[in-house]
Design a protein around this motif. Structure first.
Motif, PDB file in Angstrom:
ATOM      1  N   ARG A   9      42.609  42.634  45.913  1.00  0.00           N
ATOM      2  CA  ARG A   9      43.829  41.968  46.385  1.00  0.00           C
ATOM      3  C   ARG A   9      43.826  40.489  46.021  1.00  0.00           C
ATOM      4  O   ARG A   9      44.895  39.877  45.868  1.00  0.00           O
ATOM      5  CB  ARG A   9      43.938  42.088  47.907  1.00  0.00           C
ATOM      6  CG  ARG A   9      44.304  43.460  48.414  1.00  0.00           C
ATOM      7  CD  ARG A   9      45.394  44.106  47.669  1.00  0.00           C
ATOM      8  NE  ARG A   9      46.532  44.521  48.466  1.00  0.00           N
ATOM      9  CZ  ARG A   9      47.667  44.919  47.894  1.00  0.00           C
ATOM     10  NH1 ARG A   9      47.821  44.861  46.616  1.00  0.00           N
ATOM     11  NH2 ARG A   9      48.663  45.336  48.598  1.00  0.00           N
ATOM     12  N   SER A  10      42.658  39.913  45.899  1.00  0.00           N
ATOM     13  CA  SER A  10      42.560  38.476  45.630  1.00  0.00           C
ATOM     14  C   SER A  10      42.867  38.116  44.173  1.00  0.00           C
ATOM     15  O   SER A  10      42.987  36.943  43.834  1.00  0.00           O
ATOM     16  CB  SER A  10      41.148  37.985  45.972  1.00  0.00           C
ATOM     17  OG  SER A  10      40.185  38.692  45.209  1.00  0.00           O
ATOM     18  N   VAL A  11      43.008  39.122  43.320  1.00  0.00           N
ATOM     19  CA  VAL A  11      43.202  38.873  41.889  1.00  0.00           C
ATOM     20  C   VAL A  11      44.683  38.818  41.556  1.00  0.00           C
ATOM     21  O   VAL A  11      45.470  39.691  41.950  1.00  0.00           O
ATOM     22  CB  VAL A  11      42.521  39.979  41.056  1.00  0.00           C
ATOM     23  CG1 VAL A  11      42.866  39.842  39.586  1.00  0.00           C
ATOM     24  CG2 VAL A  11      41.021  39.914  41.248  1.00  0.00           C
ATOM     25  N   ASP A  12      45.089  37.786  40.836  1.00  0.00           N
ATOM     26  CA  ASP A  12      46.467  37.652  40.366  1.00  0.00           C
ATOM     27  C   ASP A  12      46.618  38.496  39.110  1.00  0.00           C
ATOM     28  O   ASP A  12      46.164  38.110  38.030  1.00  0.00           O
ATOM     29  CB  ASP A  12      46.777  36.184  40.070  1.00  0.00           C
ATOM     30  CG  ASP A  12      48.234  35.962  39.682  1.00  0.00           C
ATOM     31  OD1 ASP A  12      48.957  36.963  39.457  1.00  0.00           O
ATOM     32  OD2 ASP A  12      48.645  34.787  39.578  1.00  0.00           O
ATOM     33  N   ILE A  13      47.248  39.662  39.235  1.00  0.00           N
ATOM     34  CA  ILE A  13      47.346  40.577  38.099  1.00  0.00           C
ATOM     35  C   ILE A  13      48.503  40.217  37.162  1.00  0.00           C
ATOM     36  O   ILE A  13      48.763  40.931  36.206  1.00  0.00           O
ATOM     37  CB  ILE A  13      47.466  42.050  38.570  1.00  0.00           C
ATOM     38  CG1 ILE A  13      48.741  42.255  39.401  1.00  0.00           C
ATOM     39  CG2 ILE A  13      46.224  42.458  39.362  1.00  0.00           C
ATOM     40  CD1 ILE A  13      48.948  43.702  39.816  1.00  0.00           C
ATOM     41  N   SER A  14      49.142  39.082  37.421  1.00  0.00           N
ATOM     42  CA  SER A  14      50.185  38.612  36.506  1.00  0.00           C
ATOM     43  C   SER A  14      49.624  37.627  35.478  1.00  0.00           C
ATOM     44  O   SER A  14      50.345  37.174  34.594  1.00  0.00           O
ATOM     45  CB  SER A  14      51.321  37.942  37.284  1.00  0.00           C
ATOM     46  OG  SER A  14      50.870  36.723  37.873  1.00  0.00           O
ATOM     47  N   VAL A  15      48.321  37.307  35.596  1.00  0.00           N
ATOM     48  CA  VAL A  15      47.666  36.354  34.694  1.00  0.00           C
ATOM     49  C   VAL A  15      46.661  37.106  33.829  1.00  0.00           C
ATOM     50  O   VAL A  15      45.854  37.885  34.352  1.00  0.00           O
ATOM     51  CB  VAL A  15      46.939  35.250  35.498  1.00  0.00           C
ATOM     52  CG1 VAL A  15      46.178  34.320  34.568  1.00  0.00           C
ATOM     53  CG2 VAL A  15      47.935  34.478  36.351  1.00  0.00           C
TER      54      VAL A  15
END
Length: 270
Positions: A9-15
């Motif tokens: 959840r802590s990972v920005d999957i848009s980057v």
């Protein structure tokens, strides 16, 4: 964008993520469209990028088998990325069933997926830590439980140092790790380089610029600069060479020209 179960959840999957882009090049499934889009942009300039990554992995497997044949059963893989088929612990265990493997990466996606893959796998572990802070790794309780630094270790720095800028003193970090290793330990290393790329340098620079755009600069060093990482080591033959030429199992002449884009080497501590 729907978040898969393996993405923390802590990972920005848009980057875009370097680890996930690498996974895409190798044909893996742990990447998102944002990673694939960055990879495709880089491949517009350098279409052979997947071949380079495959050559990198093939060298890693040969080097791990070499280390095991030399009697080394401890492996410290820093910048390990997302596990794919033929990963270090699989290759090491096939050669030495009692092998111990410690994976280290600063990418939370790589760490989370490694934890899932390694669950219940005795003799392996993974921690989140950064190559630029060697003491974080060396002083980790989990590393010390698994790896005995008083005995020879194979230190793997495969396709990681070209993401460490000179300002972060990569040579100092490698020397600090070297000084913590027992005599007879091995350094297994690959590094990107303009030399050997079957393209005009200005075209190859286009792929390098893609990594700069996603805030993960790719630092292309010369063969001489790459060889400097082996200061304090005795080089294993054939020295620092294009990846397919390090103790090949098949004729290097049969390799794709892109496979020669980058250098590999193995050194031994005295």
């Amino acid at each position: 964008m729907e978040r898969p179960a393996w993405a923390p959840r802590s990972v920005d999957i848009s980057v875009p993520s370097v680890s996930r882009i690498y996974d895409y090049y190798l044909g893996g499934s742990h990447n998102f469209e944002v990673d694939r889009e960055a990879a495709r942009r880089a491949m517009e300039f350098m279409p052979g990028l997947p071949k380079i990554m495959q050559a990198n992995r093939a060298f890693m497997r040969r080097a791990v088998r070499f280390a095991a044949a030399e009697g080394i059963t401890q492996f410290l893989d820093i910048g390990s990325g997302i596990p794919t088929f033929g990963n270090v612990h699989e290759v090491a265990r096939a050669a030495a069933p009692d092998a111990r493997v410690m994976y280290v990466d600063h990418d939370p996606v790589a760490v989370a997926h490694s934890e899932a893959v390694l669950a219940g796998n005795d003799g392996t572990d993974v921690i989140a830590a950064d190559l630029r802070k060697p003491q974080e790794i060396l002083r980790s309780d989990r590393v010390r439980r698994l790896i005995d630094l008083k005995r020879p270790v194979a230190l793997l720095l495969v396709a990681i140092l070209h993401f460490v800028e000179d300002a972060d003193d990569p040579y100092g970090a490698v020397a600090e790790l070297r000084d913590a290793l027992a005599p007879g330990s091995l350094l297994v290393l690959t590094h990107a380089c303009y030399e050997g790329i079957p393209l005009a340098p200005e075209r190859a620079e286009g792929a390098v610029d893609v990594y700069k755009d996603i805030r993960n600069p790719l630092i292309m060093r010369s063969r001489e600069e790459i060889a400097r990482f082996f200061e304090g080591y005795d080089m294993v033959e054939p020295g620092v060479v294009p990846m397919p030429r390090w103790r090949p199992e098949t004729a290097p002449e049969d390799e794709d020209p892109y496979a020669f884009s980058g250098y590999a080497g193995v050194g031994r501590t005295a």
